[in-house]
Design an enzyme around this catalytic site. Structure first.
Site, short mmCIF file in Angstrom:
data_model
loop_
_atom_site.label_atom_id
_atom_site.label_comp_id
_atom_site.label_asym_id
_atom_site.label_seq_id
_atom_site.Cartn_x
_atom_site.Cartn_y
_atom_site.Cartn_z
N ASN A 143 5.64 -0.36 -7.90
CA ASN A 143 4.91 0.57 -7.03
C ASN A 143 5.76 0.93 -5.83
O ASN A 143 6.25 0.05 -5.11
CB ASN A 143 3.60 -0.08 -6.55
CG ASN A 143 2.66 -0.38 -7.70
OD1 ASN A 143 1.97 0.49 -8.19
ND2 ASN A 143 2.65 -1.64 -8.14
N PRO A 179 -0.44 6.27 47.99
CA PRO A 179 0.41 6.04 49.16
C PRO A 179 -0.21 5.04 50.13
O PRO A 179 -1.40 5.10 50.44
CB PRO A 179 0.53 7.43 49.79
CG PRO A 179 0.35 8.39 48.64
CD PRO A 179 -0.66 7.72 47.75
N GLY A 180 0.62 4.09 50.60
CA GLY A 180 0.18 3.10 51.57
C GLY A 180 -0.59 1.93 50.98
O GLY A 180 -0.93 0.98 51.70
N TYR A 231 1.84 5.98 -20.77
CA TYR A 231 2.83 6.23 -19.71
C TYR A 231 4.04 5.33 -19.90
O TYR A 231 5.19 5.79 -19.89
CB TYR A 231 2.19 5.98 -18.34
CG TYR A 231 3.17 6.11 -17.20
CD1 TYR A 231 3.73 7.34 -16.86
CD2 TYR A 231 3.53 4.99 -16.42
CE1 TYR A 231 4.63 7.46 -15.81
CE2 TYR A 231 4.42 5.10 -15.37
CZ TYR A 231 4.97 6.33 -15.07
OH TYR A 231 5.85 6.44 -14.03
N LYS A 289 8.00 6.36 -20.80
CA LYS A 289 9.12 5.98 -19.95
C LYS A 289 10.17 5.19 -20.73
O LYS A 289 11.38 5.37 -20.54
CB LYS A 289 8.62 5.16 -18.74
CG LYS A 289 7.98 5.98 -17.64
CD LYS A 289 9.01 6.90 -16.99
CE LYS A 289 8.48 7.59 -15.74
NZ LYS A 289 9.49 8.47 -15.13
N LEU A 318 14.55 12.47 -11.49
CA LEU A 318 13.32 11.91 -10.95
C LEU A 318 12.07 12.59 -11.51
O LEU A 318 10.96 12.13 -11.25
CB LEU A 318 13.31 12.03 -9.42
CG LEU A 318 14.56 11.48 -8.69
CD1 LEU A 318 14.44 11.74 -7.19
CD2 LEU A 318 14.73 9.99 -8.96
#
Length: 369
Positions: free
Chosen positions: A132, A281-282, A103, A107, A53
């Site tokens: 990409n 509560p209540g 590039y 490659k 890689l």
């Protein structure tokens, strides 16, 4: 099995090594720019599989493309030959080999070198021409527009979109790694001469930018992106990985009165809304009914009772609920209903509604149970 990973500290390398460890591969020979070069000899002697890689994509000088992408590949293959190690070799190439640029040319030279190596040694070689690649741990402001957009928008920085109509072909890092694991297990997705990641996405640059902006806005809107769309789901995960570490959390608007509070948590366009209701509560809340809107109540703390009465009936139905027993109570349409806290502490209820509240059409009608 001993697995050699070159470019071990790069974007794909880090993700690959993490998943190899998840799958209990323990003999991972990690090679990066910081590694002592002398170790390459040992690694090439011992390796049972090579993920190559390492590469150069943003050098200071153009000649470094060929040195990094062709030169190091040559060194790697010559070292394998030196030890007569004909283990499989996978190389990460690029779709830019089809473009006439330094590039892409470097490659392509690396690919040709690998194919020649296979003819000479009989070794299995796998050449992946990646488009990409996006996902967590990709370096922003380097060579990925997605990483740059996610990082900048998450950090409140501007982005530049020169041409919204540019079409992007992308693969997600998890799909890349899954395919690489398949290759390791001799089950690669090979199409004629080259290998491919079977899942890819095509979208314009402008659409990507709009989606990422919507992710940032979703916090204020308390919304969730469309998770049924595979690309949106992957892009949203990517965006979250770029959040500043002091901004993982965000505030919600609590509607507070003497009875307790009601806080909207999540809104979705097609899966409804989730809210958190706290009753003192209540206290009794509710006493209304709906034509089409339906809800689910889940008491997670405290105890109480949910009462129902069909609007044309005098019969009252009661469901006693408690955080000690997790159970969901459906709220059918046509029944007026309320929820009363019977305990001595606050009662916390998670409430789901099948649609976000529309103030212009609330579909909520007051009627005592």
């Amino acid at each position: 099995m001993k697995i050699l990973v070159t470019g071990a500290k790069g974007f794909i390398g880090k993700n690959l090594i993490a998943e190899l460890k998840n799958q209990n591969y323990t003999d991972i020979l990690q090679y990066s720019r910081e590694t002592n070069p002398d170790l390459l000899d040992d690694y090439c002697r011992e390796a049972d599989f090579v993920f190559h890689l390492a590469g150069v994509n943003r050098p200071k000088e153009q000649h470094e493309f060929m040195e990094g992408n062709y030169g190091f590949t040559s060194t790697l293959l010559e070292t394998l030959k030196k030890h007569q190690n004909s283990c499989p070799v996978m190389i990460s190439s690029s779709t830019q080999v089809n473009l006439d640029n330094p590039y892409g040319n470097s490659k392509k030279a690396g690919e040709d070198l690998l194919f020649d190596y296979s003819k000479q040694t009989g070794a299995k070689v796998l050449v992946y021409r990646f488009p990409n690649v996006f996902g967590k741990w990709c370096r922003p402001n380097y060579n990925s527009a997605v990483a740059t957009f996610c990082h900048n928008i998450a950090n409140g920085l501007p982005i530049t979109v020169n041409d919204r109509n540019v079409v992007m072909n992308l693969v997600y890092i998890d799909d890349v790694i899954e395919e690489m694991i398949q290759a390791l297990n001799d089950n690669e997705n090979k199409v004629v001469e080259f290998c491919e990641v079977p899942v890819n996405h095509t979208i314009t640059l402008g659409e990507i930018a709009d989606l990422i902006h919507s992710f940032k806005n979703s916090r204020e809107e308390r919304s969730i992106p469309n998770m049924s769309d595979p690309f949106t789901k992957k892009l949203y995960s990517t965006y979250l990985s770029y959040l500043p570490e002091d901004q993982f959390s965000y505030d919600l608007k609590m509607n507070v009165d003497q009875r307790g509070s009601f806080t909207e948590f999540i809104k979705t366009p097609d899966r409804g809304q989730v809210s958190v209701n706290i009753s003192k509560p209540g206290i009794t809340k509710g006493n209304h009914w709906h034509h089409t809107k339906n809800e689910k109540f889940l008491v997670v703390s405290g105890k109480g009772v949910i009462r129902f009465r069909k609007i044309d009936s005098d019969e009252v139905i009661e469901y006693f609920v408690s955080g000690e027993k997790m159970e969901v109570v459906d709220i059918p349409v046509g029944y007026t209903h309320n929820i009363e806290n019977l305990g001595d502490t606050d009662m916390v209820t998670i409430m789901w509604a099948n649609e976000p509240l529309d103030p212009d059409k609330p579909d909520t009608y007051y009627l005592e149970v």
